[in-house]
Design a protein around this motif. Structure first.
Motif, PDB file in Angstrom:
ATOM      1  N   TRP A  34       0.840  -1.194   0.000  1.00  0.00           N
ATOM      2  CA  TRP A  34       0.000   0.000   0.000  1.00  0.00           C
ATOM      3  C   TRP A  34       0.877   1.246   0.000  1.00  0.00           C
ATOM      4  CZ3 TRP A  34      -1.173  -4.405   2.601  1.00  0.00           C
ATOM      5  CH2 TRP A  34      -2.490  -4.890   2.558  1.00  0.00           C
ATOM      6  N   ARG A  35       0.376   2.298  -0.604  1.00  0.00           N
ATOM      7  CA  ARG A  35       1.005   3.614  -0.496  1.00  0.00           C
ATOM      8  C   ARG A  35       0.492   4.292   0.767  1.00  0.00           C
ATOM      9  NH1 ARG A  35       5.309   3.952  -3.463  1.00  0.00           N
ATOM     10  NH2 ARG A  35       5.165   6.232  -3.314  1.00  0.00           N
ATOM     11  N   PRO A  36       1.202   5.295   1.270  1.00  0.00           N
ATOM     12  CA  PRO A  36       0.691   6.017   2.443  1.00  0.00           C
ATOM     13  C   PRO A  36      -0.535   6.852   2.086  1.00  0.00           C
ATOM     14  CG  PRO A  36       2.697   7.047   1.623  1.00  0.00           C
ATOM     15  CD  PRO A  36       2.529   5.780   0.848  1.00  0.00           C
ATOM     16  N   THR A  37      -1.303   7.241   3.083  1.00  0.00           N
ATOM     17  CA  THR A  37      -2.467   8.102   2.865  1.00  0.00           C
ATOM     18  C   THR A  37      -2.138   9.557   3.176  1.00  0.00           C
ATOM     19  OG1 THR A  37      -3.217   7.534   5.103  1.00  0.00           O
ATOM     20  CG2 THR A  37      -4.155   6.284   3.267  1.00  0.00           C
ATOM     21  N   THR A  38      -0.853   9.878   3.229  1.00  0.00           N
ATOM     22  CA  THR A  38      -0.409  11.247   3.475  1.00  0.00           C
ATOM     23  C   THR A  38       0.346  11.747   2.253  1.00  0.00           C
ATOM     24  OG1 THR A  38       1.663  10.455   4.435  1.00  0.00           O
ATOM     25  CG2 THR A  38      -0.171  10.842   5.956  1.00  0.00           C
ATOM     26  N   TYR A  58      -3.846  -7.716  10.102  1.00  0.00           N
ATOM     27  CA  TYR A  58      -3.068  -6.491  10.260  1.00  0.00           C
ATOM     28  C   TYR A  58      -3.696  -5.272   9.584  1.00  0.00           C
ATOM     29  CZ  TYR A  58       0.793  -8.908  12.474  1.00  0.00           C
ATOM     30  OH  TYR A  58       1.569  -9.615  13.368  1.00  0.00           O
ATOM     31  N   TYR A  59      -4.954  -5.369   9.192  1.00  0.00           N
ATOM     32  CA  TYR A  59      -5.563  -4.246   8.492  1.00  0.00           C
ATOM     33  C   TYR A  59      -5.524  -2.956   9.311  1.00  0.00           C
ATOM     34  CZ  TYR A  59      -7.649  -7.399   4.947  1.00  0.00           C
ATOM     35  OH  TYR A  59      -7.861  -8.292   3.937  1.00  0.00           O
ATOM     36  N   GLU A  60      -5.859  -3.022  10.590  1.00  0.00           N
ATOM     37  CA  GLU A  60      -5.839  -1.803  11.404  1.00  0.00           C
ATOM     38  C   GLU A  60      -4.425  -1.248  11.519  1.00  0.00           C
ATOM     39  OE1 GLU A  60      -7.498  -0.067  15.663  1.00  0.00           O
ATOM     40  OE2 GLU A  60      -7.030  -2.198  15.520  1.00  0.00           O
ATOM     41  N   THR A  61      -3.445  -2.106  11.701  1.00  0.00           N
ATOM     42  CA  THR A  61      -2.054  -1.664  11.781  1.00  0.00           C
ATOM     43  C   THR A  61      -1.610  -1.045  10.467  1.00  0.00           C
ATOM     44  OG1 THR A  61      -1.542  -3.374  13.419  1.00  0.00           O
ATOM     45  CG2 THR A  61       0.310  -2.451  12.191  1.00  0.00           C
ATOM     46  N   ILE A  62      -2.015  -1.637   9.353  1.00  0.00           N
ATOM     47  CA  ILE A  62      -1.681  -1.077   8.037  1.00  0.00           C
ATOM     48  C   ILE A  62      -2.235   0.339   7.914  1.00  0.00           C
ATOM     49  CG2 ILE A  62      -2.152  -1.302   5.567  1.00  0.00           C
ATOM     50  CD1 ILE A  62      -2.045  -4.421   6.104  1.00  0.00           C
ATOM     51  N   ALA A  63      -3.487   0.538   8.327  1.00  0.00           N
ATOM     52  CA  ALA A  63      -4.078   1.879   8.285  1.00  0.00           C
ATOM     53  C   ALA A  63      -3.326   2.843   9.199  1.00  0.00           C
ATOM     54  CB  ALA A  63      -5.552   1.812   8.675  1.00  0.00           C
ATOM     55  N   GLY A  69       2.385   8.194   7.275  1.00  0.00           N
ATOM     56  CA  GLY A  69       3.231   8.540   6.142  1.00  0.00           C
ATOM     57  C   GLY A  69       4.065   7.406   5.596  1.00  0.00           C
ATOM     58  N   PHE A  70       3.777   6.174   6.011  1.00  0.00           N
ATOM     59  CA  PHE A  70       4.560   5.040   5.546  1.00  0.00           C
ATOM     60  C   PHE A  70       3.818   4.237   4.487  1.00  0.00           C
ATOM     61  CE2 PHE A  70       6.200   5.664   9.894  1.00  0.00           C
ATOM     62  CZ  PHE A  70       7.556   5.799   9.610  1.00  0.00           C
ATOM     63  N   ALA A  71       4.547   3.830   3.451  1.00  0.00           N
ATOM     64  CA  ALA A  71       4.067   2.730   2.623  1.00  0.00           C
ATOM     65  C   ALA A  71       4.203   1.457   3.438  1.00  0.00           C
ATOM     66  CB  ALA A  71       4.887   2.654   1.346  1.00  0.00           C
ATOM     67  N   VAL A  72       3.420   0.444   3.080  1.00  0.00           N
ATOM     68  CA  VAL A  72       3.401  -0.796   3.863  1.00  0.00           C
ATOM     69  C   VAL A  72       3.513  -1.998   2.944  1.00  0.00           C
ATOM     70  CG1 VAL A  72       2.117  -2.214   5.512  1.00  0.00           C
ATOM     71  CG2 VAL A  72       1.945   0.282   5.624  1.00  0.00           C
ATOM     72  N   THR A 313       8.961  12.821  10.588  1.00  0.00           N
ATOM     73  CA  THR A 313       8.006  13.439  11.503  1.00  0.00           C
ATOM     74  C   THR A 313       6.610  12.885  11.253  1.00  0.00           C
ATOM     75  OG1 THR A 313       9.304  15.458  11.518  1.00  0.00           O
ATOM     76  CG2 THR A 313       7.031  15.619  12.287  1.00  0.00           C
ATOM     77  N   PRO A 314       5.927  12.354  12.262  1.00  0.00           N
ATOM     78  CA  PRO A 314       4.564  11.849  12.047  1.00  0.00           C
ATOM     79  C   PRO A 314       3.645  12.925  11.503  1.00  0.00           C
ATOM     80  CG  PRO A 314       5.385  11.221  14.210  1.00  0.00           C
ATOM     81  CD  PRO A 314       6.361  12.209  13.648  1.00  0.00           C
ATOM     82  N   VAL A 315       2.741  12.517  10.626  1.00  0.00           N
ATOM     83  CA  VAL A 315       1.782  13.449  10.037  1.00  0.00           C
ATOM     84  C   VAL A 315       0.429  13.207  10.685  1.00  0.00           C
ATOM     85  CG1 VAL A 315       0.703  14.228   7.909  1.00  0.00           C
ATOM     86  CG2 VAL A 315       3.071  13.427   7.888  1.00  0.00           C
ATOM     87  N   ALA A 316      -0.089  14.199  11.395  1.00  0.00           N
ATOM     88  CA  ALA A 316      -1.320  14.003  12.167  1.00  0.00           C
ATOM     89  C   ALA A 316      -2.576  14.186  11.322  1.00  0.00           C
ATOM     90  CB  ALA A 316      -1.347  14.972  13.351  1.00  0.00           C
ATOM     91  N   ASP A 317      -2.476  14.947  10.230  1.00  0.00           N
ATOM     92  CA  ASP A 317      -3.681  15.287   9.465  1.00  0.00           C
ATOM     93  C   ASP A 317      -3.747  14.479   8.174  1.00  0.00           C
ATOM     94  OD1 ASP A 317      -1.493  16.493   8.353  1.00  0.00           O
ATOM     95  OD2 ASP A 317      -2.526  18.359   7.840  1.00  0.00           O
ATOM     96  N   ALA A 318      -3.656  13.157   8.290  1.00  0.00           N
ATOM     97  CA  ALA A 318      -3.694  12.305   7.103  1.00  0.00           C
ATOM     98  C   ALA A 318      -5.054  12.411   6.430  1.00  0.00           C
ATOM     99  CB  ALA A 318      -3.423  10.849   7.490  1.00  0.00           C
TER     100      ALA A 318
END
Length: 328
Positions: A34-38, A58-63, A69-72, A313-318
């Motif tokens: 998956w690509r990131p959602t950010t 692992y669906y919740e962890t993937i989300a 900001g990570f691809a999975v 840096t974590p992105v909070a507003d994905a």
């Protein structure tokens, strides 16, 4: 045909690319990415499952990772999930040697990580996957820049007499019984057993979700392990008891142990983590074995530690996902 299964409470994360990956010794693995959602991409996290796990769990962890900001990349180890079996009974979790897991990871590296996924490449490993990751870091073949290992399989609390059990399974393996279930083993998945006395999670909602996912994947959620798998697990854990090996790890490593783990030994994990030179170990009080499927009160400090350890840096507003899941 490869697929990713979903249930009403556990939908497939949107944007999945599903593909078969063949190992050097001819085993077909089920993999997905998956690509990131950010907008900002921080790299790729590869999930290394524990024994008897599968991508759907692992669906919740993937989300959670995509929103940071990570691809999975996720895949099923040989002998479990929707990957190929090595024995006729698809419910029996079997490998002949743990070195075979190295072949699985090498195939994922060659077919998915290196050609398709953004750097840096990082891993989030659970239980058996943690033992594989730490072994790879010690031996120098792990293809990741950082490791987060959750409740790694460095010792067992669920086995009352580990030395005796190790001797018994090795003896049975020498008798040629390696492909059979461990003594008193069965095809029933640990993830489908009643919540009240489960070893995995104290969160009834997440436990029920994972149990339903296990029922949906059927034989993908394997039952008890084979005698050979158990013998190899004991050999791996015995080797990792040599704490000099922990000091040899050169990849930055965060180990997160479960304070109330009835499966893997928190004490063994703390001893190992204390000897690492480029890592640390933390213990989450009250957590059972599957920290990622625990209550929010346990998951939140886990993710805080993860965010502090991982680069960027974590992105909070994905932004919200934009498209339905796709599969090859």
């Amino acid at each position: 045909m490869l697929t990713l299964r979903d249930t009403p409470g556990n939908p497939v994360p949107p944007g999945a690319t599903l593909l078969p990956v063949r190992t050097e010794d001819g085993i077909e693995l089920r993999a997905a990415h998956w690509r990131p959602t950010t907008r900002t991409v921080r790299g790729t996290v590869c999930l290394l499952q524990g024994r008897a796990e599968f991508i759907e769990k692992y669906y919740e962890t993937i989300a959670d990772l995509r929103g940071r900001g990570f691809a999975v990349v996720a895949f099923d180890w040989r002998g479990q999930g929707e990957s190929a079996r090595l024995v006729a009974d698809a419910h029996c979790g079997h490998v002949g040697r743990f070195d075979e897991y190295r072949l699985d990871l090498k195939a994922i590296e060659d077919a998915v990580l290196r050609p398709l996924m953004p750097h840096p490449h990082l891993c989030l490993a659970h239980s058996m996957g943690g033992a594989v990751a730490l072994t790879g870091a010690i031996e120098g073949w792990l293809p990741f820049r950082r490791i987060v290992s959750v409740a790694p399989m460095l010792g067992l609390t669920m086995v009352r007499w580990p030395r005796l059990s190790s001797a018994v399974v090795r003896f049975l393996q020498q008798l040629g019984l390696g492909q059979r279930y461990i003594l008193f083993g069965s095809a029933v998945s640990i993830a489908t057993k009643p919540f009240g006395r489960n070893r995995l999670s104290g969160d009834p909602v997440r436990y029920a979700r994972n149990a339903e996912a296990a029922r949906t994947v059927g034989a993908g959620a394997v039952g008890d392990p084979s005698i050979a798998w158990a013998a190899e697990a004991f050999r791996t854990m015995e080797r990792l008891r040599d704490l000099r090996l922990a000091a040899a790890i050169k990849i930055p490593t965060l180990i997160v142990a479960a304070g109330a783990d009835p499966v893997c030994s928190t004490r063994a994990t703390e001893r190992f983590g204390a000897r690492m030179r480029v890592g640390d170990v933390i213990v989450l009080a009250g957590a059972r074995h599957e920290i990622l499927s625990e209550s929010d009160a346990i998951r939140e400090p886990f993710w805080a530690a993860f965010d502090a350890f991982m680069p960027g840096t974590p992105v909070a507003d994905a932004p919200a996902p934009m498209s339905p899941a796709q599969s090859a």
